[in-house]
Design a protein around this motif. Structure first.
Motif, mmCIF file in Angstrom:
data_model
loop_
_atom_site.group_PDB
_atom_site.id
_atom_site.type_symbol
_atom_site.label_atom_id
_atom_site.label_comp_id
_atom_site.label_asym_id
_atom_site.label_seq_id
_atom_site.Cartn_x
_atom_site.Cartn_y
_atom_site.Cartn_z
ATOM 1 N N UNK A 236 0.833 -1.209 0.000
ATOM 2 C CA UNK A 236 0.000 0.000 0.000
ATOM 3 C C UNK A 236 0.866 1.257 0.000
ATOM 4 N N UNK A 237 1.974 1.232 0.737
ATOM 5 C CA UNK A 237 2.849 2.423 0.720
ATOM 6 C C UNK A 237 3.416 2.639 -0.690
ATOM 7 N N UNK A 238 3.689 1.550 -1.379
ATOM 8 C CA UNK A 238 4.256 1.673 -2.725
ATOM 9 C C UNK A 238 3.171 2.087 -3.730
ATOM 10 N N UNK A 239 1.939 1.600 -3.522
ATOM 11 C CA UNK A 239 0.821 2.032 -4.389
ATOM 12 C C UNK A 239 0.612 3.543 -4.221
ATOM 13 N N UNK A 240 0.691 4.002 -2.965
ATOM 14 C CA UNK A 240 0.497 5.431 -2.699
ATOM 15 C C UNK A 240 1.596 6.247 -3.398
ATOM 16 N N UNK A 241 2.822 5.747 -3.371
ATOM 17 C CA UNK A 241 3.926 6.469 -4.036
ATOM 18 C C UNK A 241 3.688 6.607 -5.534
#
Ligand SMILES: NC(=O)c1ccc[n+]([C@@H]2O[C@H](COP(=O)([O-])OP(=O)(O)OC[C@H]3O[C@@H](n4cnc5c(N)ncnc54)[C@H](O)[C@@H]3O)[C@@H](O)[C@H]2O)c1
Length: 260
Positions: free
Chosen positions: A156-161
């Motif tokens: 999820x942190x990478x999707x947000x990025x």
């Protein structure tokens, strides 16, 4: 001879960051490494104080001008720190150092995302990140940990990025200021981050079932470094908001032609 470029790399003490710092130095660039240890700037990017200190120290060490920023530091643990470092630390790096990029004649910015951005995200955590609400994001991450759903945090942190890159790359602050803003999405790379996941042949097989890499399997950090070398080079004048997969084919296998 081309003018020496100055590049700031976070997460420079290990893995992809260390390989990139070594390659750029070998090619004559000045690298200012940023990490928790063994770096020119030693700061903790999970904290507001550490992020502010990064900006101050980078301005001092670079004399106010930086040609490239690679926001690469990251954690893959199931923890709230992963949210703080991977998303808020990375954005603070890019946004905080953007004024130094403005002084360069060929400024470049890159984020290290991941193919894990393709995994289903936790929508509430994703929204909190994109709303720039760190307390809410950290709170949601602790709820996920409490309910045994912590494995969604990293992806999820990478999707947000990558969403942030897509929303901002064409904006006045980036494209409008002549700064190509892009991200890379590595598959499995052999670094200390993945050593536990590739320690046995069986573990490695299980990992590659989740992250299929039909093209040459698990990659070395040096392979990713050469892509980052290009993305931060003066030659890269027109890539805007791209998520460049360097994943041995996991994106192709997982998404096929659905994106086209
Ligand atoms: N290795 C992989 O398979 C893989 C795949 C996709 C994406 N990535 C991403 O690539 C990036 C680099 O990962 P790596 O594989 O080189 O991992 P790594 O663990 O070898 O290196 C990460 C570096 O980030 C630093 N770091 C962590 N927390 C920090 C903090 N609070 N403040 C400052 N520095 C901090 C660590 O000290 C370390 O030196 C990460 O963003 C990771 O999510 C890695």
């Amino acid at each position: 001879m081309a003018q020496q470029r100055t590049c700031i790399i976070t997460g420079s003490a290990s893995g992809i960051g260390a390989a990139t710092a070594a390659l750029l130095r070998e090619r004559g660039q000045r690298v200012i490494g940023v990490d928790l240890h063994d770096a020119e700037i030693v700061v903790d990017l999970s904290t507001h104080a550490g992020r502010a200190e990064l900006v101050d120290r980078a301005a001092e060490l670079s004399d106010g001008s930086v040609d490239a920023v690679i926001a690469n530091a990251g954690l893959s643990s199931e923890s709230t720190a992963t949210v703080a470092v991977n998303y808020f630390g990375a954005l603070a790096t890019l946004e905080g150092l953007r004024p130094l990029l403005a002084a360069s004649s060929a400024p470049r910015a890159v984020l290290t995302a991941s193919m894990a951005a393709l995994f289903p995200p936790d929508e509430e955590l994703l929204e909190a990140c994109l709303a720039h609400d760190e307390p809410a994001a950290v709170h949601r991450a602790s709820e996920l940990l409490d309910t045994g759903a912590g494995s969604a945090i990293y992806g999820t942190t990478k999707r947000a990025l990558v969403r942030w890159v897509r929303r901002n790359a064409a904006a006045e602050e980036w494209a409008g200021a002549g700064i190509p803003l892009n991200a890379i999405a590595p598959g499995v790379i052999r670094t200390p981050m993945t050593s536990g996941l590739t320690a046995t042949a069986e573990a490695e097989r299980a990992l590659l079932e989740m992250v299929p890499m039909p093209l040459n399997g698990i990659a070395e950090a040096a392979t990713v470094a050469s892509l980052l070398d290009y993305l931060t080079s003066a030659e890269n004048s027109h890539l805007c908001g791209q998520i460049v997969y360097i994943d041995g084919g996991s994106d192709v296998v997982m998404r096929g032609d659905s994106v086209w």
